[in-house]
Scaffold this active site. Structure first.
Site, PDB file in Angstrom:
ATOM      1  N   ALA A 184      11.386 -19.521  -6.124  1.00 24.79           N
ATOM      2  CA  ALA A 184       9.715 -19.587  -6.479  1.00 24.79           C
ATOM      3  C   ALA A 184      10.316 -19.245  -7.714  1.00 24.79           C
ATOM      4  O   ALA A 184      10.813 -17.944  -7.813  1.00 24.79           O
ATOM      5  CB  ALA A 184       9.162 -18.844  -5.796  1.00 24.79           C
ATOM      6  N   GLY A 188      12.966 -19.821  -2.452  1.00 23.78           N
ATOM      7  CA  GLY A 188      11.803 -21.498  -1.928  1.00 23.78           C
ATOM      8  C   GLY A 188      13.341 -22.021  -2.117  1.00 23.78           C
ATOM      9  O   GLY A 188      12.852 -22.884  -2.149  1.00 23.78           O
ATOM     10  N   GLU A 210      14.936 -22.301   0.903  1.00 22.58           N
ATOM     11  CA  GLU A 210      13.598 -23.009   2.393  1.00 22.58           C
ATOM     12  C   GLU A 210      13.113 -24.689   1.732  1.00 22.58           C
ATOM     13  O   GLU A 210      13.679 -25.341   2.878  1.00 22.58           O
ATOM     14  CB  GLU A 210      12.177 -22.224   1.776  1.00 22.58           C
ATOM     15  CG  GLU A 210      12.453 -20.689   1.944  1.00 22.58           C
ATOM     16  CD  GLU A 210      11.424 -19.994   1.913  1.00 22.58           C
ATOM     17  OE1 GLU A 210      10.894 -20.178   0.800  1.00 22.58           O
ATOM     18  OE2 GLU A 210      10.509 -19.268   2.834  1.00 22.58           O
ATOM     19  N   GLU A 259      13.043 -12.674  -0.962  1.00 21.55           N
ATOM     20  CA  GLU A 259      11.882 -12.360  -1.116  1.00 21.55           C
ATOM     21  C   GLU A 259      11.918 -11.093  -1.349  1.00 21.55           C
ATOM     22  O   GLU A 259      11.234 -10.250  -2.080  1.00 21.55           O
ATOM     23  CB  GLU A 259      11.777 -13.246  -0.206  1.00 21.55           C
ATOM     24  CG  GLU A 259      11.361 -14.463  -0.697  1.00 21.55           C
ATOM     25  CD  GLU A 259      12.125 -15.603  -0.147  1.00 21.55           C
ATOM     26  OE1 GLU A 259      13.176 -15.381  -0.256  1.00 21.55           O
ATOM     27  OE2 GLU A 259      11.919 -16.680  -0.056  1.00 21.55           O
TER      28      GLU A 259
HETATM   29  C1  TC6 Z   1      10.826 -16.767  -3.323  1.00 22.54           C
HETATM   30  O1  TC6 Z   1      10.892 -17.853  -4.174  1.00 22.54           O
HETATM   31  C2  TC6 Z   1       9.444 -16.607  -3.036  1.00 22.54           C
HETATM   32  C3  TC6 Z   1       9.054 -18.455  -2.480  1.00 22.54           C
HETATM   33  C4  TC6 Z   1       8.280 -18.219  -2.047  1.00 22.54           C
HETATM   34  C5  TC6 Z   1       7.113 -19.211  -1.775  1.00 22.54           C
HETATM   35  C6  TC6 Z   1       5.809 -19.742  -1.274  1.00 22.54           C
HETATM   36  N1  TC6 Z   1      12.445 -17.680 -11.021  1.00 22.54           N
HETATM   37  O2  TC6 Z   1      19.640 -13.391 -13.077  1.00 22.54           O
HETATM   38  P1  TC6 Z   1      20.298 -14.121 -14.789  1.00 22.54           P
HETATM   39  C7  TC6 Z   1      15.966 -16.309 -14.940  1.00 22.54           C
HETATM   40  S1  TC6 Z   1      11.034 -15.933  -4.384  1.00 22.54           S
HETATM   41  C8  TC6 Z   1      12.235 -17.165 -12.267  1.00 22.54           C
HETATM   42  O3  TC6 Z   1      20.305 -13.017 -15.975  1.00 22.54           O
HETATM   43  P2  TC6 Z   1      22.647 -15.151 -13.288  1.00 22.54           P
HETATM   44  C9  TC6 Z   1      15.801 -14.726 -15.234  1.00 22.54           C
HETATM   45  O4  TC6 Z   1      15.275 -14.202 -15.681  1.00 22.54           O
HETATM   46  C10 TC6 Z   1      12.378 -15.636  -5.661  1.00 22.54           C
HETATM   47  N2  TC6 Z   1      13.429 -16.741 -13.046  1.00 22.54           N
HETATM   48  O5  TC6 Z   1      21.223 -14.521 -14.129  1.00 22.54           O
HETATM   49  C11 TC6 Z   1      16.863 -14.793 -16.663  1.00 22.54           C
HETATM   50  O6  TC6 Z   1      16.199 -15.287 -17.781  1.00 22.54           O
HETATM   51  P3  TC6 Z   1      16.386 -14.996 -18.791  1.00 22.54           P
HETATM   52  C12 TC6 Z   1      13.267 -15.407  -4.951  1.00 22.54           C
HETATM   53  C13 TC6 Z   1      14.362 -16.582 -13.027  1.00 22.54           C
HETATM   54  O7  TC6 Z   1      23.774 -16.092 -13.631  1.00 22.54           O
HETATM   55  C14 TC6 Z   1      16.780 -16.328 -15.798  1.00 22.54           C
HETATM   56  O8  TC6 Z   1      17.259 -16.757 -15.309  1.00 22.54           O
HETATM   57  N3  TC6 Z   1      14.112 -15.784  -5.980  1.00 22.54           N
HETATM   58  C15 TC6 Z   1      14.598 -16.503 -12.098  1.00 22.54           C
HETATM   59  O9  TC6 Z   1      23.462 -13.342 -13.530  1.00 22.54           O
HETATM   60  C16 TC6 Z   1      18.740 -16.094 -15.873  1.00 22.54           C
HETATM   61  O10 TC6 Z   1      19.584 -15.186 -14.487  1.00 22.54           O
HETATM   62  C17 TC6 Z   1      15.544 -14.753  -6.436  1.00 22.54           C
HETATM   63  O11 TC6 Z   1      14.798 -13.592  -6.181  1.00 22.54           O
HETATM   64  C18 TC6 Z   1      13.069 -16.871 -10.984  1.00 22.54           C
HETATM   65  N4  TC6 Z   1      13.730 -16.902  -9.390  1.00 22.54           N
HETATM   66  O12 TC6 Z   1      22.253 -14.750 -11.662  1.00 22.54           O
HETATM   67  C19 TC6 Z   1      16.844 -14.338  -7.128  1.00 22.54           C
HETATM   68  N5  TC6 Z   1      16.603 -16.119 -10.901  1.00 22.54           N
HETATM   69  O13 TC6 Z   1      17.201 -15.539 -19.532  1.00 22.54           O
HETATM   70  C20 TC6 Z   1      17.043 -14.530  -8.375  1.00 22.54           C
HETATM   71  C21 TC6 Z   1      16.596 -15.972 -12.151  1.00 22.54           C
HETATM   72  O14 TC6 Z   1      14.706 -14.788 -19.776  1.00 22.54           O
HETATM   73  N6  TC6 Z   1      17.087 -14.764  -9.289  1.00 22.54           N
HETATM   74  N7  TC6 Z   1      15.563 -16.160 -14.096  1.00 22.54           N
HETATM   75  O15 TC6 Z   1      16.458 -13.753 -18.692  1.00 22.54           O
HETATM   76  C22 TC6 Z   1      19.298 -14.251  -9.277  1.00 22.54           C
HETATM   77  O16 TC6 Z   1      19.792 -13.543  -7.966  1.00 22.54           O
HETATM   78  C23 TC6 Z   1      19.747 -14.495 -10.014  1.00 22.54           C
HETATM   79  O17 TC6 Z   1      18.561 -14.746 -11.060  1.00 22.54           O
HETATM   80  C24 TC6 Z   1      20.573 -15.456  -9.362  1.00 22.54           C
HETATM   81  C25 TC6 Z   1      21.351 -15.910 -11.368  1.00 22.54           C
HETATM   82  C26 TC6 Z   1      21.539 -15.753  -9.189  1.00 22.54           C
HETATM   83  C27 TC6 Z   1      19.976 -16.615 -10.163  1.00 22.54           C
END
Ligand code: TC6
Length: 725
Positions: A61, A100, A103, A123
């Site tokens: 998400a 998500g 999912e 999450e």
């Molecule tokens: C969910 O899914 C809930 C679902 C329920 C639904 C009802 N959204 O970490 P990096 C951005 S909850 C928006 O530097 P990497 C990040 O801010 C979600 N933005 O890169 C950054 O932006 P910037 C569950 C996101 O290669 C850029 O992407 N998912 C999101 O070291 C690069 O990120 C997570 O918790 C996002 N979901 O790592 C996953 N993810 O460039 C969280 C990243 O403007 N993400 N951004 O600063 C991660 O773990 C890591 O970002 C990565 C990439 C492994 C995807």
């Protein structure tokens, strides 16, 4: 941003595109939904493949939309649409399928992953539970136990482990999308019932209720104070006890409850703060955007003590060939054995996770006594003990031996970077890389910028942090930098509270109940009391250099507690000697037990020094220990040693066991309210005028006078500052 489809031999390929990580924003969900509906309704299409653009399936998400009021179409109905499709749907997972994203992939009938991809339901790390069916579908696929471990920790699982667990059906080395198309073609017309996870029974261990009760107890202990891991266990209970549709309701309820908590807001803040700190800027205008990091192909580490060993391990894990140097054969033998044992443990861990290829992917480690071997390395990390004369000698030596392009780093935890740089022929290439113990595990790297350090050196050190899987935080050069500068005052306050009548275990309990991984006394015992003692002896706060006639409990005009020094004089160094603030079952033991000896000793100490004790409440423990630390955080901002409150929070969340669900010390202060923090500091300073560190900082006072602005506005109130960055 778009999700578009093309048809390849009756297989519709839908590409999710929302750079950089294909986060499932409202717009993207809407677009994918439309594309899936079109594909389902198109007679020419017999199967569907869903993929992510630019080698990433989806990071879940879109977290940036979490705080927006307007809500897009629910992800849940898109996933249901996919699962209900009569045409087989295959997820082609490259890069990441997280939250998500996973999912959505679980709603697909088949999943193919690239070998380098990883999946997870993180999450919980954002203070939430999976809420698009993930916690209901996953246990139907891989069982309760494996799901529990994934959703309560939020850990990322590499493709091969995912295959072993049964999350994906196949792992491929290349052409993931082509393979997915082939698979889709193969399964056209086959029954999909057994592939619709929501219709399957949950795979449970025999006594599942007892299993979940036990899990709840464990999770409560492991993630003290955090709400979302407990909610994860509750969702799993719902998955077990309720039919799928009712489970879905419960999942939604828990998500909606967590969605409104302070904890999720704090964890989302912490997530973005970690990304923000990578975007450093210097007052000169140089920044992460303009500076170009140099390649690090080889590294050397000098000194194989506790830190050096784990730094070598960290580099090897990141596949960087490393030369490890010691000063004599005996130390080299001891150090090399220790490194090999750390590496063996890492290999074992990875093999248990199914990564048989891991052994070959470690960077080679070469042990040597010969400085000459360092001639061609790209970067050297000095990790000898904290003695400026020794460090300078090493830097002088390195200066003459290493190639001119080599960067020289020091792992000092608080000594002056400029003094070390001044003896080299390349002060602009000298930088502090302060690792945290154990360096192959802890995520933080304090990157300390000296007066001469160039922006290229900074960006190379920040790149090194990323290569090592760490969060690099750029800080200025001052005694103890940021983390330890704040920590020293917190620990000192805890010791003062013992003098005033509290017990180490009461203070530890209060701070651990607050959420810190370890209270200050257990932490001191673990680290070894002798380390601080040596440092204080060296600077003359205690020991032979202390001027005769200095009052026992005063240094200058400030209160000083000699308690830790006295414990060391009595041979009580902490865990290593079997006794410190606590006693242990044996030397090196880990089980801290309150020590009646200490109580007698403290009573005697209080009598000798004529100290009036008082009942120290839990509230006073938390406020004095934490607010003195926070107060110093404001001073660090004022001094320009850290560029924003986010930097301090990231340091504490990743290096000092601060509970992320409070966001970090500065974010926590913003939630408590700066006027409250100020009033309390004034009160405690009034009662303890010999502790000047309790005197509210002028920046804190300024922020209160400006009406307690939100944390993101603090930087703009710093005004002119002599930035050390
Ligand atoms: C969910 O899914 C809930 C679902 C329920 C639904 C009802 N959204 O970490 P990096 C951005 S909850 C928006 O530097 P990497 C990040 O801010 C979600 N933005 O890169 C950054 O932006 P910037 C569950 C996101 O290669 C850029 O992407 N998912 C999101 O070291 C690069 O990120 C997570 O918790 C996002 N979901 O790592 C996953 N993810 O460039 C969280 C990243 O403007 N993400 N951004 O600063 C991660 O773990 C890591 O970002 C990565 C990439 C492994 C995807």
């Amino acid at each position: 941003m778009a999700a578009f489809s093309y048809i390849c031999d009756s297989v519709a390929v839908i590409t999710m595109s929302n750079p950089p990580v294909n986060a499932l924003s409202s717009a993207l969900i809407r677009a994918v939904q439309k594309a899936v509906e079109e594909a389902i309704g198109d007679f020419a299409v017999e199967a569907i493949v869903i993929r992510g653009d630019k080698g990433k399936f989806s990071a879940g998400a879109d977290i940036r939309e979490f705080n927006r009021l307007e809500r897009g179409p629910p992800l849940v109905s898109l996933i249901d649409l996919i699962e209900d499709s009569k045409k087989p749907v295959v997820a082609a997972i490259e890069g990441v399928a997280l939250g998500g994203g996973l999912e959505l992939a679980l709603g697909c009938h088949y999943r193919i992953a690239h070998a380098q991809a990883y999946v997870g339901l993180p999450e919980v790390l954002l203070g939430l539970v999976p809420a698009a069916g993930g916690a209901l579908r996953l246990p139907r696929l891989i069982g309760i136990s494996a799901t529990l471990s994934m959703i309560t920790t939020g850990k990322y699982v590499q493709a091969r482990e995912a295959l072993k667990l049964g999350i994906v059906d196949k792992v491929v080395g290349e052409n993931t999308v082509d393979e997915a198309i082939q698979l889709a073609k193969k399964v056209i017309g086959q029954p999909l019932g057994s592939r619709q996870l929501s219709t399957l029974p949950v795979q449970c261990p025999p006594n599942v209720e007892a299993f979940l009760d036990e899990a709840m107890v464990k999770v409560k202990k492991q993630f003290r104070g955090a709400q979302s891991p407990l909610a994860c266990v509750e969702v799993l209970r719902a998955a077990v006890q309720l039919p799928y549709l009712e489970g879905k309701k419960k999942e939604r309820e828990l998500f909606q409850f967590l969605y409104t908590t302070d904890q999720t807001r704090a964890q989302q803040y912490a997530f973005f703060a970690e990304r923000e700190v990578a975007k450093w800027t210097l007052p000169s205008g140089a920044s992460w955007k303009t500076a170009s990091p140099q390649p690090i192909r080889t590294a050397a580490v000098i000194g194989l003590g506790t830190m050096g060993r784990s730094i070598v391990t960290s580099l090897a894990k990141a596949k960087i060939p490393v030369i490890a140097l010691e000063q004599d054969k005996k130390q080299l033998d001891i150090g090399s054995k220790a490194v090999m044992s750390l590496l063996d443990r890492e290999i074992l861990k990875m093999e248990q996770l199914g990564h048989t290829e891991f052994t070959n992917s470690l960077g080679p480690v070469q042990f040597t006594l010969d400085y000459g071997k360092l001639r061609d390395v790209d970067i050297v990390i000095e990790a000898v003990f904290e003695n400026m004369a020794l460090k300078k000698e090493i830097f002088r030596h390195l200066s003459g031996i290493c190639k001119p392009e080599a960067f020289l780093c020091t792992n000092t935890s608080g000594l002056d970077i400029d003094e070390m740089a001044s003896v080299t022929n390349r002060p602009q290439m000298v930088i502090g890389t302060h690792f945290f113990s154990p360096a192959h595990i802890m995520k933080l790297l304090e990157v300390v910028h000296g007066h001469y350090t160039s922006s290229t050196t900074i960006s190379t050190a920040m790149r090194l942090a990323k290569m090592l899987g760490k969060v690099g935080v750029l800080v200025g050069n001052c005694p103890s930098f940021v983390g330890n500068r704040l920590m020293r005052l917190y620990v000192e306050q805890a010791v003062f509270l013992v003098e005033e009548g509290s017990k180490p275990e009461e203070i530890d309990r209060a701070l651990e109940d607050f959420g810190l991984a370890m209270g200050p006394f257990r932490m001191m015992d673990l680290a070894g009391l002798d380390i601080g003692w040596k440092a204080r002896t060296e600077i003359g706060l205690t020991g032979p250099k202390l001027p005769i006639g200095t009052p026992a409990r005063q240094r200058g005009s400030k209160r000083y507690s000699p308690l830790p020094d006295i414990l060391c004089e009595k041979g009580r160094f902490g865990q290593k000697s079997g006794q410190g603030w606590y006693k242990y079952e044996k030397s090196g033991g880990r089980n801290a037990m309150p020590d009646p000896w200490l109580y007698n000793f403290l009573s005697e100490y209080q009598r000798i020094h004529n100290l009036k004790t008082h009942y120290v409440t839990q509230e006073e423990i938390i406020e004095r220990c934490l607010y003195v630390l926070i107060n110093e955080g404001f001073k660090v901002l004022e001094d320009g040693i850290a560029s924003g409150p986010e930097d301090i929070d990231v340091i504490y969340n990743n290096g000092y066991g601060w509970p992320k669900y409070t966001g970090g010390p500065m974010y926590y202060a913003s939630i408590v309210g700066l006027p409250v923090v100020l009033t309390k500091l004034e009160k405690y300073y009034g009662a303890n005028p010999d502790i000047p560190d309790l005197k509210p900082s002028s920046f804190l006072k300024k922020l209160v006078s400006k009406g307690n602005p939100p944390l993101k506005e603090w930087r703009s109130h710093l005004g002119f500052q002599s930035s050390m960055l």
